[in-house]
Design a protein around this motif. Structure first.
Motif, PDB file in Angstrom:
ATOM      1  N   PHE A  84       0.777  -1.222  -0.030  1.00  0.00           N
ATOM      2  CA  PHE A  84      -0.092  -0.022  -0.124  1.00  0.00           C
ATOM      3  C   PHE A  84       0.856   1.212   0.054  1.00  0.00           C
ATOM      4  CE2 PHE A  84      -2.198   3.350   2.452  1.00  0.00           C
ATOM      5  CZ  PHE A  84      -3.086   3.598   1.336  1.00  0.00           C
ATOM      6  N   ILE A  85       0.856   1.981  -1.234  1.00  0.00           N
ATOM      7  CA  ILE A  85       1.573   3.170  -1.265  1.00  0.00           C
ATOM      8  C   ILE A  85       0.612   4.271  -1.408  1.00  0.00           C
ATOM      9  CG2 ILE A  85       3.411   4.491  -2.460  1.00  0.00           C
ATOM     10  CD1 ILE A  85       4.381   1.876  -3.391  1.00  0.00           C
ATOM     11  N   GLU A  86       0.381   5.190  -0.325  1.00  0.00           N
ATOM     12  CA  GLU A  86      -0.864   6.188  -0.639  1.00  0.00           C
ATOM     13  C   GLU A  86      -0.705   7.262  -1.340  1.00  0.00           C
ATOM     14  OE1 GLU A  86      -3.520   9.095   2.801  1.00  0.00           O
ATOM     15  OE2 GLU A  86      -1.949   7.753   3.287  1.00  0.00           O
ATOM     16  N   GLU A  87       0.592   7.455  -1.838  1.00  0.00           N
ATOM     17  CA  GLU A  87       0.913   8.434  -2.646  1.00  0.00           C
ATOM     18  C   GLU A  87       0.605   7.955  -4.100  1.00  0.00           C
ATOM     19  OE1 GLU A  87       2.845   7.206  -0.550  1.00  0.00           O
ATOM     20  OE2 GLU A  87       3.554   8.827   0.762  1.00  0.00           O
ATOM     21  N   ALA A  88       0.465   6.825  -4.349  1.00  0.00           N
ATOM     22  CA  ALA A  88       0.295   6.117  -5.724  1.00  0.00           C
ATOM     23  C   ALA A  88      -0.947   6.273  -6.307  1.00  0.00           C
ATOM     24  CB  ALA A  88       0.580   4.487  -5.756  1.00  0.00           C
ATOM     25  N   MET A  89      -1.994   6.840  -5.056  1.00  0.00           N
ATOM     26  CA  MET A  89      -3.593   7.019  -5.414  1.00  0.00           C
ATOM     27  C   MET A  89      -3.769   8.267  -6.169  1.00  0.00           C
ATOM     28  SD  MET A  89      -5.217   4.229  -4.407  1.00  0.00           S
ATOM     29  CE  MET A  89      -6.868   4.824  -4.259  1.00  0.00           C
ATOM     30  N   GLU A  90      -2.649   9.198  -6.089  1.00  0.00           N
ATOM     31  CA  GLU A  90      -2.758  10.656  -6.762  1.00  0.00           C
ATOM     32  C   GLU A  90      -2.229  10.266  -8.324  1.00  0.00           C
ATOM     33  OE1 GLU A  90      -4.064  12.984  -5.397  1.00  0.00           O
ATOM     34  OE2 GLU A  90      -3.852  12.204  -3.283  1.00  0.00           O
ATOM     35  N   ALA A  91      -2.983  11.105  -9.297  1.00  0.00           N
ATOM     36  CA  ALA A  91      -2.754  11.037 -10.593  1.00  0.00           C
ATOM     37  C   ALA A  91      -1.316  11.497 -10.725  1.00  0.00           C
ATOM     38  CB  ALA A  91      -3.835  11.760 -11.279  1.00  0.00           C
ATOM     39  N   GLY A  92      -0.636  10.909 -11.815  1.00  0.00           N
ATOM     40  CA  GLY A  92       0.708  11.689 -12.179  1.00  0.00           C
ATOM     41  C   GLY A  92       1.626  11.127 -11.213  1.00  0.00           C
ATOM     42  N   TRP A  93       1.551  10.334 -10.306  1.00  0.00           N
ATOM     43  CA  TRP A  93       2.837   9.555  -9.291  1.00  0.00           C
ATOM     44  C   TRP A  93       3.696   8.758 -10.221  1.00  0.00           C
ATOM     45  CZ3 TRP A  93       3.599   4.448  -7.863  1.00  0.00           C
ATOM     46  CH2 TRP A  93       4.459   4.185  -6.914  1.00  0.00           C
ATOM     47  N   GLN A  94       5.082   9.197  -9.816  1.00  0.00           N
ATOM     48  CA  GLN A  94       6.134   8.718 -10.833  1.00  0.00           C
ATOM     49  C   GLN A  94       6.924   7.703 -10.004  1.00  0.00           C
ATOM     50  OE1 GLN A  94       6.346   8.915 -14.016  1.00  0.00           O
ATOM     51  NE2 GLN A  94       4.363   9.745 -14.130  1.00  0.00           N
ATOM     52  N   GLY A  95       6.400   7.338  -8.765  1.00  0.00           N
ATOM     53  CA  GLY A  95       7.245   6.727  -7.794  1.00  0.00           C
ATOM     54  C   GLY A  95       7.543   5.284  -8.346  1.00  0.00           C
TER      55      GLY A  95
END
Length: 393
Positions: A340-351
């Motif tokens: 679970f990577i919360e930041e990955a729920m945001e559009a445009g995430w590049q991690g």
């Protein structure tokens, strides 16, 4: 029963498809197709676009400012919106409380509240469930006492979906303890900016606060905000719940998510596995069967017959299908669906997503979130009892 769409209905579908394609913001569609986080602004933007066209209340009759579409046209509109990647219309205003105000509200209430709902300007919340009063909704304890020209409201509501955004809330409140529990309930419209209203988030496993507690501490509500008659709210609540349970079936979203499941299976290399293809095929059969059930209702309405009283059945099957496609997406991605990577729920995430593809990131969150579908709107166990007693006899 004729399940084929007429040439006029096909033309209507094409017109809707063209309008949605031209007006649905691409960034919102991208988020919906990939199960990314939708903000309040995203949901409001689409609501206001529909409202400007006069389609946010797409199920409303013309006399209240709606398009006056028949049941088939409403279905086609909802299907084209879902397949295009439009956000699901937040139902509490246009789908739930508006029909109650139309059917049971005073002319003054209709003039006051319906325009703000139709335009998408006013965000409504639902105040039904309480601790200990979920499927057993008749046991609500939130109290409204008449004092002069006001009701004084005290109590608590829980699981209030998106209540942190709410500006108004429609509530079932107890106004009498005489007789059967159902006979002492009233339907009250409450301004959430009123002194004494407190919204507290319930933080879920994925860190989201999709649901909330709402507390009422000596909240003054004008008596003019009572819909219909005092102690008759149970009748109005049943009218509303038939709209909610049909809405929960959401066959159009299931069709869209079925295509997403296939995309994930292909990306993960399991689409050619015969056993997994069998599961997708069974899922597709279930979705088609649910659609046929919906179309049976529409066919009955279109021909002027009494529509089948199967809102409970639609809710049961629709909620189970929603849970099943989230399970199959998890299975397709295997262990890569777990982090679970919360930041990955945001559009445009590049991690970096360890071992998997970015499309895997929302899968666990969605899977756990959809456990709720067989509980809310009346748990499926209770719905089966209702179907056995009142539909099957």
């Amino acid at each position: 029963m004729d399940l084929a769409f007429t040439p006029e209905e096909q033309t209507f579908r094409e017109d809707i498809r063209a309008w949605v394609h031209a007006n649905l913001p691409a960034d919102i569609s991208h988020k919906v197709h990939n199960a990314l986080r939708l903000s309040r602004d995203d949901m409001q933007r689409w609501a206001k676009i529909l409202g400007k066209k006069g389609w946010l209340g797409h199920g409303w009759p013309k006399e209240f400012g709606g398009p006056g579409w028949n049941a088939v046209q409403k279905h086609l509109f909802e299907e084209e919106c879902a397949l295009a990647g439009a956000p699901r219309v937040v139902p509490f205003g246009p789908v739930m409380v508006a029909p109650v105000i139309m059917a049971f509200g005073s002319p003054e209430q209709q003039q006051r509240f319906l325009p703000g709902i139709a335009s998408g300007e006013v965000w409504w919340s639902q105040g039904y469930s309480e601790p200990g009063s979920g499927s057993d909704l008749a046991s609500v304890k939130c109290r409204a006492e008449r004092v002069g020209d006001n009701y004084i409201v005290n109590g608590q509501k829980t699981w209030t979906t998106l209540g942190q955004y709410g500006e108004w809330i429609f509530c079932l409140v107890r106004t009498s303890t005489e007789g059967k529990p159902q006979t002492g309930i009233s339907f009250l419209l409450i301004d959430m900016k009123s002194p004494g209203v407190t919204v507290r988030p319930i933080v879920l496993l994925d860190g989201e606060a999709e649901v909330n507690e709402v507390w009422f501490d000596n909240v003054e509500v004008p008596a003019g905000n009572l819909v219909g008659e005092e102690n008759k709210g149970w009748t109005y609540a049943k009218h509303l719940l038939s709209h909610e349970r049909t809405n929960i079936a959401d066959v159009n979203r299931a069709k869209r998510e079925l295509e997403r499941l296939k995309r994930i299976a292909k990306a993960e290399g399991v689409y050619d596995d015969l056993r997994f293809r069998d599961e997708i095929a069974k899922m597709e059969v279930d979705v088609v069967a649910l659609e046929m059930l919906v179309l049976r209702v529409l066919s009955a309405e279109k021909s002027g017959k009494n529509s089948l009283d199967i809102a409970g059945l639609l809710k049961i099957r629709g909620s189970e299908i929603q849970q099943r496609y989230t399970e199959l997406m998890m299975l397709a991605a295997g262990p890569f669906s777990l982090p679970f990577i919360e930041e990955a729920m945001e559009a445009g995430w590049q991690g970096d997503f360890p071992g998997g593809i970015p499309a895997d990131a929302p899968l666990a969150s969605t899977y756990f979130n959809m456990r709720k579908t067989t509980i809310y709107g009346g748990s499926n166990e209770v719905q089966r009892n209702i179907v056995s007693q009142f539909v099957l006899g």
